[in-house]
Design an enzyme around this catalytic site. Structure first.
Site, PDB file in Angstrom:
ATOM      1  CG  ASP A 134       7.003  -3.966 -10.406  1.00 45.38           C
ATOM      2  OD1 ASP A 134       6.133  -3.095 -10.598  1.00 45.38           O
ATOM      3  OD2 ASP A 134       7.289  -4.413  -9.279  1.00 45.38           O
ATOM      4  CB  SER A 182       4.593  -3.161  -2.966  1.00 44.44           C
ATOM      5  OG  SER A 182       4.243  -1.985  -3.658  1.00 44.44           O
ATOM      6  CD1 TRP A 183       3.407   0.032   3.172  1.00 42.92           C
ATOM      7  CD2 TRP A 183       4.759   1.726   2.591  1.00 42.92           C
ATOM      8  NE1 TRP A 183       3.674   0.764   4.305  1.00 42.92           N
ATOM      9  CE2 TRP A 183       4.497   1.816   3.980  1.00 42.92           C
ATOM     10  CE3 TRP A 183       5.574   2.680   1.997  1.00 42.92           C
ATOM     11  CZ2 TRP A 183       5.032   2.810   4.782  1.00 42.92           C
ATOM     12  CZ3 TRP A 183       6.114   3.683   2.802  1.00 42.92           C
ATOM     13  CH2 TRP A 183       5.840   3.739   4.173  1.00 42.92           C
ATOM     14  CG  HIS A 228       3.937  -4.332  -8.115  1.00 38.75           C
ATOM     15  ND1 HIS A 228       5.185  -3.892  -7.686  1.00 38.75           N
ATOM     16  CD2 HIS A 228       3.069  -4.021  -7.107  1.00 38.75           C
ATOM     17  CE1 HIS A 228       5.070  -3.334  -6.501  1.00 38.75           C
ATOM     18  NE2 HIS A 228       3.809  -3.400  -6.109  1.00 38.75           N
ATOM     19  N   GLY A 282       0.833  -1.192   0.000  1.00 38.22           N
ATOM     20  CA  GLY A 282       0.000   0.000   0.000  1.00 38.22           C
ATOM     21  C   GLY A 282       0.866   1.240   0.000  1.00 38.22           C
TER      22      GLY A 282
END
Length: 323
Positions: A265, A110-111, A293, A43
Site C-alpha cells: 500500500d 482508508s479514511w 490500497h 476519501g
C-alpha cells in the site's frame, strides 16, 4: 478465494437533514432485522457505490451505507462548510438514532478507518466491533508521505503530473498550494487541480495498474469532491489532536477488530496498520501479500468478506436471539 456478494438494491432510501446546508444520502439493504453494519467510505469525499453493500451477507446483515457531507448523493456537493471529522462523527450518531439501531458493526477503509476509529472512541458503547482496511491514522507524517514527499520517490512519473498545476516556487508546501486553487473562484483552475490530485491518488492506489480505478477517481464529479474535501481535511490535520487515534485506543481496547492491509500500500503504508495493531492487542492483523490500497484487489476483497462472516458468526453466537 472469497468474492463480493451479488449486487442488491436497497430496501429503503433516506435523505437526512443534518446541520444546514447538509442533507445526507442514506440507504438500507439486506435483512431489516439483521446484524446492523455501517459502511464508512474513504476519501474523505469519495462516496459509496453499488459495491459498497456487497461485502456483507444480505441474509445476515442489515447494511447501512451513507455518503458523507459534500460527496456522492449527499448535498451540497463538494461543500466544505461545517465539514469536519467531528461533524461526520455526529452525523453517524444521528443516522444510528434515526434508524433506531442500538449497536452496529463499523466497516471502514482508508479514511473510513480513520472515521470509524474516531466514532468508536467517542461512542464505544454503540459499537459491536470494527473491520478496518488500509489504515489511515491522519498523522502529519502520513499526510506528508503521500502529498509532499515520500511516495513521490516510488512514482516519480505520476508525481510530475500531480504537481504540474503548482508553480515551482509553491511546491515546498503543496497542501497549501492545492488548497488555494481548490477553494478559489477560478472554476477551470479548480477542476484542473482536482483532476491532478485525484489522478495521483487513483494511479498509486493499486499494486498493478488498474485503468478502472483511475477512471473512477478522475470522474469530474467525484474528483472535485475528493480533492476539495481531502485537501480541506489534511491542511487541518483531519481536525484531530496529535496522535489522537492511537492515544485513545484504550477506549476501545475491549472491542473485537480485524485489520486488513495490503503489504504494498503506497497511499497508507503498512506501518500505519502495524502501529494500530500494537496499540490494540486484541485486534487481528491480516497483511495481504499481493495488494496495494484499494478494497477491490482480490486478496483484500477475500479478507474483508471473510472478516464480515467471522464477525457475524462471533456476534450472533453471543446473541442467539439475533440469529
Amino acid at each position: 478465494m472469497q468474492t463480493l456478494f451479488p449486487q442488491i438494491k436497497p430496501y429503503a432510501r433516506h435523505e437526512l437533514a443534518v446541520d444546514g446546508p447538509h442533507v445526507l444520502y442514506v440507504d438500507e439493504s439486506g435483512t431489516p432485522d439483521g446484524l446492523p453494519v455501517v459502511f464508512i467510505h474513504g476519501g474523505p469525499g469519495s462516496g459509496c457505490d453499488a459495491n459498497s453493500r456487497c461485502y456483507f451477507d444480505p441474509g445476515v446483515y442489515r447494511i447501512i451505507t451513507f455518503d458523507q457531507r459534500g460527496c456522492g448523493r449527499s448535498t451540497p456537493h463538494a461543500s466544505l462548510d461545517r465539514n469536519t471529522t467531528w461533524d461526520l462523527v455526529a452525523d453517524m450518531e444521528r443516522i444510528r438514532l434515526f434508524l433506531n439501531i442500538e449497536k452496529w458493526v463499523l466497516f471502514g477503509g482508508s479514511w473510513g478507518s480513520t472515521l470509524a476509529l474516531a466514532y468508536a472512541q467517542s461512542h464505544a458503547e454503540r459499537v459491536h466491533g470494527l473491520i478496518l482496511r488500509g489504515i489511515f491514522l491522519a498523522r502529519p507524517q502520513e499526510i506528508e508521505w503521500f502529498y509532499q514527499a515520500g511516495a513521490s520517490r516510488i512514482f516519480p512519473d505520476y508525481w510530475q503530473d500531480y504537481i504540474a498545476p503548482i508553480p515551482e516556487d509553491e511546491r515546498h508546501d503543496l497542501l497549501t498550494a492545492f488548497h488555494k486553487r481548490l477553494t478559489g473562484n477560478d472554476q477551470i483552475a479548480q477542476m484542473h487541480t482536482a483532476k491532478a490530485w485525484s489522478s495521483w491518488e487513483g494511479r498509486a492506489a493499486t499494486l498493478r495498474p488498474n485503468p478502472q480505478v483511475v477512471e473512477r477517481f478522475c470522474d469530474p464529479h467525484r474528483a472535485l469532491s475528493i480533492a476539495r474535501i481531502e485537501c480541506h481535511y489534511f491542511v487541518n490535520n483531519a481536525f484531530l489532536e496529535p496522535n489522537q487515534l492511537l492515544r485513545d485506543m484504550h477506549k476501545i481496547a475491549h472491542l473485537p477488530g480485524v485489520i486488513v492491509h495490503g503489504r504494498y500500500d503506497m497511499i497508507c503504508p503498512l506501518d500505519n496498520a502495524w502501529a494500530l495493531h500494537q496499540a490494540w492487542p486484541g485486534s487481528e492483523l491480516q497483511v495481504i501479500r499481493e495488494a496495494g490500497h484499494v478494497a477491490s484487489e482480490p486478496g483484500i476483497t477475500d479478507a474483508l468478506v471473510r472478516a464480515t462472516e467471522q464477525m457475524a458468526s462471533s456476534l450472533l453466537n453471543l446473541q442467539p436471539d439475533e440469529a
